[in-house]
Design a protein around this motif. Structure first.
Motif, PDB file in Angstrom:
ATOM      1  N   LEU A 190       0.815  -1.211   0.000  1.00  0.00           N
ATOM      2  CA  LEU A 190       0.000   0.000   0.000  1.00  0.00           C
ATOM      3  C   LEU A 190       0.851   1.266   0.000  1.00  0.00           C
ATOM      4  N   SER A 191       2.026   1.193   0.621  1.00  0.00           N
ATOM      5  CA  SER A 191       2.914   2.357   0.654  1.00  0.00           C
ATOM      6  C   SER A 191       3.819   2.417  -0.562  1.00  0.00           C
ATOM      7  N   ASN A 192       3.917   1.280  -1.303  1.00  0.00           N
ATOM      8  CA  ASN A 192       4.777   1.189  -2.496  1.00  0.00           C
ATOM      9  C   ASN A 192       6.254   1.325  -2.133  1.00  0.00           C
ATOM     10  N   ILE A 193       6.580   0.942  -0.905  1.00  0.00           N
ATOM     11  CA  ILE A 193       7.972   0.951  -0.443  1.00  0.00           C
ATOM     12  C   ILE A 193       8.326  -0.466  -0.001  1.00  0.00           C
ATOM     13  N   TYR A 194       9.296  -1.057  -0.668  1.00  0.00           N
ATOM     14  CA  TYR A 194       9.594  -2.477  -0.456  1.00  0.00           C
ATOM     15  C   TYR A 194      11.003  -2.659   0.112  1.00  0.00           C
ATOM     16  N   SER A 195      11.145  -3.694   0.942  1.00  0.00           N
ATOM     17  CA  SER A 195      12.455  -4.050   1.489  1.00  0.00           C
ATOM     18  C   SER A 195      13.090  -5.139   0.633  1.00  0.00           C
ATOM     19  N   ASN A 196      14.414  -5.255   0.728  1.00  0.00           N
ATOM     20  CA  ASN A 196      15.139  -6.247  -0.072  1.00  0.00           C
ATOM     21  C   ASN A 196      14.851  -7.665   0.410  1.00  0.00           C
ATOM     22  N   ILE A 197      14.942  -8.606  -0.507  1.00  0.00           N
ATOM     23  CA  ILE A 197      14.746 -10.026  -0.218  1.00  0.00           C
ATOM     24  C   ILE A 197      15.941 -10.795  -0.771  1.00  0.00           C
ATOM     25  N   THR A 198      16.512 -11.671   0.031  1.00  0.00           N
ATOM     26  CA  THR A 198      17.628 -12.498  -0.422  1.00  0.00           C
ATOM     27  C   THR A 198      17.105 -13.848  -0.896  1.00  0.00           C
ATOM     28  N   ILE A 199      17.438 -14.191  -2.132  1.00  0.00           N
ATOM     29  CA  ILE A 199      17.133 -15.519  -2.635  1.00  0.00           C
ATOM     30  C   ILE A 199      18.434 -16.314  -2.617  1.00  0.00           C
TER      31      ILE A 199
END
Length: 588
Positions: A190-199
């Motif tokens: 909803l805020s359009n602010i995303y945190s990083n994800i490690t694959i």
């Protein structure tokens, strides 16, 4: 005078004239003969009703069996998984025997691993799970992590396809973890602010194992927002990922970025069409440099809904890199999932918006690369995750089936459904590993509908439109050759699927080449007192349920004798296989 349906191909003048004569003859005969000798195309009135009243509900249907108007990809109906399953922990449960069985039921298909969080993925080539997992409730996290590790060790000992039966307590703990993480995911969305994800390498192993076990071809989305100071694409993580995948001999296709037209609003940094074209060209060069992937497919640019910014980006991309991609991908969502109502899924005006969007995209593509395949690379009924008890119910099926019909009719080669499983309420399978209504509709579609699209010809008597009122067709009819993967039908059979949005029953009479053929009916209706909000589906009156974790139910048809009128109940979806018609378009 009969009038062609707006959602089907135009009638030839000869066919229309003959059909009109047939209808008029039916009406006239009812006024001069007794009910015992009435026409087979009309039902005699009762209680003094005027002649012709009942005929207005009768639809005459024929299909052009000479040649298909489109030939689509065998994987036309395909699937998507969102990278959020890494963050909420569900990736660790893709080895579930039940999930694999459900996914295998929809094969052959592509499995796109991508979404909003594609551009926040970072690959790390190591196996340590616990170090890179997201947070969870302290009171069970340590034991939970130990259970995951023990499960992975047991899976590693298996040869070939690795599947597991996870203990109920382990699944319950995971659901608790996912519920707490879902609030974080929703806030990001909803805020359009995303945190990083490690694959991690282990994550990729699990993802590929799931796709391979289920008979799906994996398309992996790469992070296009990993940028150097000069705004050029940073390829370090991607190169490490390619080398790892090649070393494991993972058969993967690739995609770069997700909705690049929206980057400015997400991270305050824009990537224009010229830069994106350079990035895709660089990725193609990288794939060719890695021997195992030198012939791998590359798809893109996965533009957002075709509004002004998305169309401008797509136009520039196709001009500079249209030949680099094997198919052009874009996304479409119908409505804001935060404000949807059941009635929204029944609005014909909403259903028809897809036609306009497809026209915009194909016009740009054909301007620069005529004949290039176009994919609907991310399709869901609603954005913002959908709405619980609405977008995961029978009501959403009207939108989903109409999307498949319209997309096929307009030549979209592949439709990727967001999402097969995981976060949100537009998924096909819930977190109890139970199939939702859209799954059962997809399963029947996969079993019965082939890639050859046929022209439908419809006529019928209709009420005179009221002055100033727009009359939109609430009876959607599509036809394909029956799927060659269906062992119950010989080549040459035809599958017709019908969406009845009317609040009354509609009668359909097969005419022309379809007359005098036995028909198998697969009528899907909501089950229970919830009506259109039902999460269970019945097929020809029998509830659809998995037999066990490894077995899907048999889809049993109801046989309609030759010449019998099809009666479509209100607000339902039905598939009808015309057997042994030996259609020339379907014999090859």
């Amino acid at each position: 005078m009969p009038r062609p349906s707006p959602c089907v191909s135009p009638l030839s003048s000869l066919w229309l004239a003959s059909l009109a004569c047939l209808v008029v003859h039916s009406v006239l005969s009812s006024t001069h003969t007794s009910s015992s000798s009435s026409s087979t195309y009309q039902r005699s009135g009762a209680s003094g009703k005027r002649s012709g009243f009942m005929e207005r509900t009768l639809i005459l249907l024929d299909v052009n069996t000479r040649s298909p108007i489109r030939v689509l990809n065998d994987n036309f109906l395909s699937l998507q998984l969102d990278p959020s399953i890494i963050k909420d922990g569900w990736l660790d449960f893709l080895s579930s025997k039940r999930l694999v069985t459900l996914a295998r039921g929809l094969s052959p298909a592509f499995l796109r691993f991508g979404g909003k969080r594609t551009d926040f993925l970072q690959f790390n080539n190591q196996k340590n799970l616990a170090k890179f997992r997201g947070p969870g409730p302290d009171y069970y996290l340590k034991n939970y992590e130990d259970d995951i590790v023990r499960s992975d060790i047991a899976l590693d000992k298996q040869k070939g396809c690795k599947v597991a039966n996870h203990p109920d307590i382990m699944l319950e703990l995971q659901r608790e973890k996912a519920a707490s993480t879902q609030l974080v995911l929703l806030k990001e969305q909803l805020s359009n602010i995303y945190s990083n994800i490690t694959i991690t390498a282990r994550s990729l192993d699990k993802l590929y194992n799931f796709a391979d076990c289920a008979g799906l071809h994996l398309i992996l989305g790469l992070n296009a927002l990993h940028r150097n100071p000069d705004n050029s694409w940073n390829t370090s993580s991607t190169l490490s990922l390619l080398k790892y995948g090649a070393g494991k001999k993972y058969n993967i296709s690739w995609e770069l970025g997700n909705e690049p037209n929206a980057y400015r609003s997400m991270v305050g940094r824009a990537v224009n069409s010229s830069q994106l074209a350079q990035d895709y060209t660089k990725l193609r060069t990288m794939l060719q440099s890695v021997r195992y992937y030198h012939r791998a497919h590359l798809y893109g640019p996965n533009a957002g809904r075709p509004r002004r910014n998305a169309i401008l980006l797509l136009d520039g991309f196709m001009k500079n890199a249209g030949s680099v991609v094997d198919a052009v991908t874009w996304q479409h969502y119908y409505m804001d999932g935060r404000v949807t109502k059941v009635e929204d899924f029944l609005k014909t005006r909403l259903l028809d918006t897809l036609t306009e969007q497809i026209t915009k995209v194909t016009k740009v593509v054909n301007t620069h690369t005529p004949g290039k395949k176009v994919w609907l690379g991310g399709l869901g009924p609603a954005w913002a995750g959908g709405t619980s008890n609405i977008s995961d119910t029978y009501a959403a099926g009207f939108l989903w089936m109409n999307t498949l019909g319209l997309a096929a009719l307009q030549g979209i080669d592949v439709v990727l459904r967001h999402s097969f499983f995981g976060h949100g309420y537009t998924r096909l399978v819930d977190q109890q590993f139970n199939p939702l209504p859209d799954y059962w509709l997809s399963l029947v579609f996969k079993r019965l509908v082939g890639p050859r699209v046929l022209a439908v010809r419809v006529a019928g008597l209709q009420r005179k439109p009221q002055p100033g009122r727009v009359i939109r067709d609430k009876l959607r009819i599509y036809a394909h050759c029956t799927s060659s993967y269906s062992h119950n039908y010989v080549r040459g059979s035809i599958t017709i699927y019908i969406i009845n949005l009317h609040r009354s029953r509609k009668k359909i009479k097969l005419a022309g080449t379809l007359r005098n053929n036995t028909v198998h009916q697969y009528l899907l209706q909501p089950l229970g007192t919830d009506g259109l909000r039902a999460k269970f589906v019945q097929l020809n009156g029998e509830k659809l349920l998995m037999v066990d974790d490894e077995t899907l139910p048999e889809l049993k048809p109801k046989t309609l004798r030759a010449g019998r009128t099809i009666a479509m109940p209100p607000m339902t979806i039905g598939f009808y296989v015309v057997k042994n018609i030996n259609a020339y378009a379907c014999r090859r």
